[in-house]
Design an enzyme around this catalytic site. Sequence first.
Site, PDB file in Angstrom:
ATOM      1  N   ASN A  46       0.330  70.350  32.464  1.00  0.00           N
ATOM      2  CA  ASN A  46       1.425  70.312  33.434  1.00  0.00           C
ATOM      3  C   ASN A  46       1.181  69.089  34.321  1.00  0.00           C
ATOM      4  OD1 ASN A  46       3.233  70.682  35.500  1.00  0.00           O
ATOM      5  ND2 ASN A  46       2.267  72.549  36.316  1.00  0.00           N
ATOM      6  N   TRP A  47       1.931  68.026  34.028  1.00  0.00           N
ATOM      7  CA  TRP A  47       1.683  66.764  34.749  1.00  0.00           C
ATOM      8  C   TRP A  47       2.182  66.829  36.189  1.00  0.00           C
ATOM      9  CZ3 TRP A  47       3.186  62.158  30.964  1.00  0.00           C
ATOM     10  CH2 TRP A  47       2.367  62.227  29.831  1.00  0.00           C
ATOM     11  N   HIS A  56       6.668  78.487  37.975  1.00  0.00           N
ATOM     12  CA  HIS A  56       5.385  77.990  38.500  1.00  0.00           C
ATOM     13  C   HIS A  56       5.313  78.338  39.992  1.00  0.00           C
ATOM     14  CE1 HIS A  56       2.238  75.299  39.860  1.00  0.00           C
ATOM     15  NE2 HIS A  56       1.835  75.267  38.601  1.00  0.00           N
ATOM     16  N   SER A  74      -7.349  75.096  38.146  1.00  0.00           N
ATOM     17  CA  SER A  74      -8.602  74.316  38.139  1.00  0.00           C
ATOM     18  C   SER A  74      -9.396  74.487  36.848  1.00  0.00           C
ATOM     19  CB  SER A  74      -9.457  74.657  39.359  1.00  0.00           C
ATOM     20  OG  SER A  74      -8.746  74.360  40.558  1.00  0.00           O
ATOM     21  N   GLY A  77      -3.348  71.444  35.193  1.00  0.00           N
ATOM     22  CA  GLY A  77      -2.715  70.472  36.078  1.00  0.00           C
ATOM     23  C   GLY A  77      -3.539  69.206  36.148  1.00  0.00           C
ATOM     24  N   GLY A  78      -4.384  69.118  37.167  1.00  0.00           N
ATOM     25  CA  GLY A  78      -5.172  67.901  37.430  1.00  0.00           C
ATOM     26  C   GLY A  78      -5.866  67.331  36.204  1.00  0.00           C
TER      27      GLY A  78
HETATM   28  P1  PGA Z   1      -4.620  72.693  38.328  1.00  0.00           P
HETATM   29  O1  PGA Z   1      -3.089  73.121  38.186  1.00  0.00           O
HETATM   30  O2  PGA Z   1      -5.205  72.684  36.938  1.00  0.00           O
HETATM   31  O3  PGA Z   1      -4.573  71.327  38.940  1.00  0.00           O
HETATM   32  O4  PGA Z   1      -5.272  73.685  39.209  1.00  0.00           O
HETATM   33  C1  PGA Z   1      -2.688  74.126  37.291  1.00  0.00           C
HETATM   34  C2  PGA Z   1      -1.200  74.355  37.413  1.00  0.00           C
HETATM   35  O5  PGA Z   1      -0.655  74.287  38.508  1.00  0.00           O
HETATM   36  O6  PGA Z   1      -0.515  74.613  36.395  1.00  0.00           O
END
Ligand code: PGA
Length: 256
Positions: free
Chosen positions: A9-10, A95, A212, A233-234
Amino acid sequence: MREILVAGNWKMNGSTTANKALISGIVSAVPEGSGFRLLVCPPFPFLASVANLLSGSKVALGAQNVSEHDSGAFTGETSASMLKDVGCEYVIVGHSERRAMYAETSVQVAAKFQAAQTAGIIPILCVGETLAQRESGTTQEVIDEQLDAVLDSAGVEAFATAVIAYEPVWAIGTGMTATPEQAQDVHKHIRARLAEQNAVLADKVQILYGGSMKGENAAGLLCMPDIDGGLIGGASLKANDFLAIAKAAAQSYTNS
Ligand code: PGA
């Protein structure tokens, strides 16, 4: 055995130049093996160009949001049929950032879920509790409310072509990952909730963990019995970080 899905998820990140580098880094080093699938979800303006960059690769394309309406006077919105038209196979719905910052309700999320399926796109339904909700012991109620909105409107059978992502809000972008046991508890609960209505189907639904997730913690999460992948995400913004999770997924499927 359920296939593993590793979805990036960019969020609101990327540029034409950065996307080229990221996608070429990913597609040139997709791990060998079977039983797992990779997916990237760029922002709307880049969907068509990323579809081109992905063509011929094993990496799928998804979007991060969709309108519940199909066409017409909805300025600024994007319909599921448009996503299909540019090559999306998946779309993230509900989300927590959209629920919290754009006031999306569970009923609206359920409508988006159905709009995606009507257009032939697989919705990835996000559910998850905040830290305050976890600390007050209401995690299951929160998840149930988010899940039931879709079960009540679309029916359990709709989950035959859907993915669920459990994303504890307190773990998103904070570096505070849920422990494999904490995540497994909720994943098991989600599967049991679906199994009350259709046990065969519940056993087949992919339930991803998000919050995370990174190369260092992916293997521990993915070896849990009800965790079937990750929504990242990150760590989806750097090819090597994303590939480290993809490698853990390939390994985890081989080991199971
Ligand atoms: P994150 O985000 O891996 O940066 O915690 C996950 C997400 O929001 O889908």
